[in-house]
Design an enzyme around this catalytic site. Structure first.
Site, PDB file in Angstrom:
ATOM      1  N   GLY A  50       3.848   0.986  10.543  1.00 24.28           N
ATOM      2  CA  GLY A  50       4.760   0.263  11.427  1.00 24.28           C
ATOM      3  C   GLY A  50       4.334  -1.186  11.485  1.00 24.28           C
ATOM      4  O   GLY A  50       3.147  -1.481  11.708  1.00 24.28           O
ATOM      5  N   ALA A  51       5.260  -2.092  11.278  1.00 27.34           N
ATOM      6  CA  ALA A  51       4.898  -3.515  11.194  1.00 27.34           C
ATOM      7  C   ALA A  51       4.224  -4.000  12.468  1.00 27.34           C
ATOM      8  O   ALA A  51       3.183  -4.666  12.435  1.00 27.34           O
ATOM      9  CB  ALA A  51       6.149  -4.343  10.904  1.00 27.34           C
ATOM     10  N   TYR A 119      12.761   6.143   3.715  1.00 34.29           N
ATOM     11  CA  TYR A 119      12.702   6.258   5.171  1.00 34.29           C
ATOM     12  C   TYR A 119      13.494   7.460   5.674  1.00 34.29           C
ATOM     13  O   TYR A 119      14.592   7.748   5.189  1.00 34.29           O
ATOM     14  CB  TYR A 119      13.270   4.995   5.830  1.00 34.29           C
ATOM     15  CG  TYR A 119      12.476   3.740   5.558  1.00 34.29           C
ATOM     16  CD1 TYR A 119      11.326   3.463   6.276  1.00 34.29           C
ATOM     17  CD2 TYR A 119      12.878   2.825   4.586  1.00 34.29           C
ATOM     18  CE1 TYR A 119      10.587   2.315   6.042  1.00 34.29           C
ATOM     19  CE2 TYR A 119      12.157   1.678   4.339  1.00 34.29           C
ATOM     20  CZ  TYR A 119      11.009   1.422   5.070  1.00 34.29           C
ATOM     21  OH  TYR A 119      10.282   0.287   4.833  1.00 34.29           O
ATOM     22  N   ARG A 121      14.273   7.965   9.373  1.00 35.65           N
ATOM     23  CA  ARG A 121      14.069   7.442  10.717  1.00 35.65           C
ATOM     24  C   ARG A 121      15.348   7.452  11.562  1.00 35.65           C
ATOM     25  O   ARG A 121      15.302   7.105  12.743  1.00 35.65           O
ATOM     26  CB  ARG A 121      13.525   6.019  10.635  1.00 35.65           C
ATOM     27  CG  ARG A 121      14.519   4.994  10.156  1.00 35.65           C
ATOM     28  CD  ARG A 121      13.926   3.696   9.640  1.00 35.65           C
ATOM     29  NE  ARG A 121      12.928   3.073  10.474  1.00 35.65           N
ATOM     30  CZ  ARG A 121      12.235   1.990  10.095  1.00 35.65           C
ATOM     31  NH1 ARG A 121      12.444   1.444   8.906  1.00 35.65           N
ATOM     32  NH2 ARG A 121      11.343   1.468  10.897  1.00 35.65           N
ATOM     33  N   LYS A 240       5.285 -18.058   4.024  1.00 39.66           N
ATOM     34  CA  LYS A 240       4.289 -17.457   3.125  1.00 39.66           C
ATOM     35  C   LYS A 240       4.862 -17.384   1.712  1.00 39.66           C
ATOM     36  O   LYS A 240       5.915 -16.795   1.508  1.00 39.66           O
ATOM     37  CB  LYS A 240       3.931 -16.051   3.626  1.00 39.66           C
ATOM     38  CG  LYS A 240       3.378 -16.009   5.045  1.00 39.66           C
ATOM     39  CD  LYS A 240       3.361 -14.590   5.591  1.00 39.66           C
ATOM     40  CE  LYS A 240       4.770 -14.057   5.782  1.00 39.66           C
ATOM     41  NZ  LYS A 240       4.788 -12.647   6.254  1.00 39.66           N
ATOM     42  N   GLY A 242       3.642 -15.778  -1.089  1.00 38.38           N
ATOM     43  CA  GLY A 242       2.936 -14.761  -1.844  1.00 38.38           C
ATOM     44  C   GLY A 242       1.518 -15.134  -2.197  1.00 38.38           C
ATOM     45  O   GLY A 242       0.726 -15.540  -1.343  1.00 38.38           O
ATOM     46  N   ALA A 243       1.180 -14.998  -3.474  1.00 36.79           N
ATOM     47  CA  ALA A 243      -0.174 -15.265  -3.937  1.00 36.79           C
ATOM     48  C   ALA A 243      -0.443 -16.748  -4.139  1.00 36.79           C
ATOM     49  O   ALA A 243      -1.540 -17.126  -4.588  1.00 36.79           O
ATOM     50  CB  ALA A 243      -0.425 -14.528  -5.253  1.00 36.79           C
ATOM     51  N   ALA A 270       0.422  -6.112   4.101  1.00 31.91           N
ATOM     52  CA  ALA A 270      -0.338  -7.362   4.018  1.00 31.91           C
ATOM     53  C   ALA A 270       0.304  -8.467   4.849  1.00 31.91           C
ATOM     54  O   ALA A 270      -0.396  -9.295   5.443  1.00 31.91           O
ATOM     55  CB  ALA A 270      -0.467  -7.799   2.572  1.00 31.91           C
ATOM     56  N   ASP A 272       1.941  -8.105   7.650  1.00 32.94           N
ATOM     57  CA  ASP A 272       1.605  -7.835   9.054  1.00 32.94           C
ATOM     58  C   ASP A 272       0.170  -8.270   9.337  1.00 32.94           C
ATOM     59  O   ASP A 272      -0.123  -8.860  10.381  1.00 32.94           O
ATOM     60  CB  ASP A 272       1.751  -6.350   9.362  1.00 32.94           C
ATOM     61  CG  ASP A 272       3.111  -5.806   8.970  1.00 32.94           C
ATOM     62  OD1 ASP A 272       4.105  -6.536   9.118  1.00 32.94           O
ATOM     63  OD2 ASP A 272       3.169  -4.650   8.516  1.00 32.94           O
TER      64      ASP A 272
END
Length: 343
Positions: A50-51, A119, A121, A240, A242-243, A270, A272
């Site tokens: 879960g985030a 999912y 849910r 963000k 990424g790398a 990652a 989160d």
């Protein structure tokens, strides 16, 4: 290589001191063990995913006072999820155990080209969350409320919850709001996510968004400064890439910190972890550079494990990484193709 730009003594705006409350759904998660394609797996590992609870657990790892607020089915999976989130020191005492709705479930299918997630849910206990959650503890006593763009996609009542949490103008709310865009295309009817997520994000105090997801949502060739132009109101916006790097836009302009190399076992979680590390830095009054570095360090902990939550480095190691010069940090930050889509 993009260099970090800031004064070492500069401290950014930060939320008031106090508890962080993370709100959102957490599911039980099944994944092949060891990581392999699902069809070839002989054994499955049960964990949680879960985030918002990922952020809560990493904040607790960093020593931040944090609560996770949600609903789970009053079933074996729900009790397992609650215990797992509580284990690092997260307060779960306000999580509702629903006797009528189940705990959500996801199944991971790792692949060299990227992990696919299935999912289960619909009709889950968390999908019944609503704005009444904002009226009592622990939200009313929080200094920072952390939300993501996953929650408003779960149900109409969940969308009202997030909308009402962001309804007041920043500064007029009893708490600051952190919002991770966290676009999950499968949860949104076609064509609806772009406007909703942009409107919600632009009403938050702190926003996290991946450059790749911003390009999917709002334009295929967007740059980080152009994302800032689309989201001008947040006090702090973190984009963000990424790398490559992460860039934070704040009161004093933009600061970019390259992403250090990391071994990638599983990329899910990652982002989160990065958010938790950055927020932990802000809550402690760190410079923007150090908050971004702490985000990268925490994200690497998630990248190196198959589960969403991995152990942080030793505190002395983290302190040494934060103390590196800009040049020393950049020497650790050569992008690797395997990590390029990790955040």
């Amino acid at each position: 290589m993009t260099r970090a730009r800031t004064s070492p003594s500069a401290t950014p705006w930060r939320p008031a001191q106090g508890r962080v409350v993370c709100v959102g759904e957490t599911m039980a998660a099944l994944a092949p063990d060891p990581p392999n394609t699902l069809r070839g797996a002989e054994r499955l590992r049960l964990s949680v995913a879960g985030a918002e609870s990922n952020v809560a657990m990493y904040l607790a790892d960093h020593g931040i006072d944090v609560a996770w607020l949600s609903a789970l089915g009053d079933d074996p999976l729900g009790h397992r999820v609650r215990a797992a989130v509580a284990a690092p020191g997260v307060d779960v005492s306000h999580v509702r155990m629903d006797p009528h709705r189940p705990t959500g479930l996801l199944v991971k299918d790792p692949d060299p080209a990227g992990t696919r997630v299935h999912y289960y849910r619909r009709g889950s206990a968390a999908s019944a969350l609503g704005p009444d959650l904002l009226d009592g503890p622990p939200v009313r006593t929080a200094s920072l409320l952390h939300l993501t763009g996953i929650t408003p996609a779960l149900s109409e009542s969940c969308r009202r919850l997030v909308t009402e949490a962001l309804a007041a103008e920043p500064g007029d709310r009893p708490y600051a709001v952190s919002f991770d865009v966290n676009h999950r295309a499968a949860l949104w009817p076609d064509g609806t996510a772009q406007a909703v997520l942009r409107e919600l994000a632009d009403r938050a105090d702190i926003v996290f968004v991946g450059l790749d997801e911003a390009q999917v949502l709002w334009g295929g060739r967007l740059t980080a400064p152009e994302v800032r132009a689309l989201l001008p109101r947040p006090r702090v916006l973190v984009v963000k890439d990424g790398a490559n790097a992460a860039t934070a836009f704040g009161d004093d302009g933009a600061v970019t910190v390259p992403t250090p190399r990391a071994t990638v076992v599983e990329a899910v979680g990652a982002g989160d972890a990065f958010a938790a590390g950055f927020l932990a830095g802000l809550m402690r009054g760190a410079t923007i550079t150090d908050a971004l570095r702490l985000g990268h360090i925490t994200a690497a902990s998630a990248l190196q494990v198959a589960a969403d939550h991995g152990p942080l480095p030793d505190p002395r190691e983290m302190a040494a990484l934060l103390a590196l010069s800009a040049r020393e940090w950049e020497e650790r930050a050569t992008p690797s193709p395997s990590a390029r889509s990790a955040r």
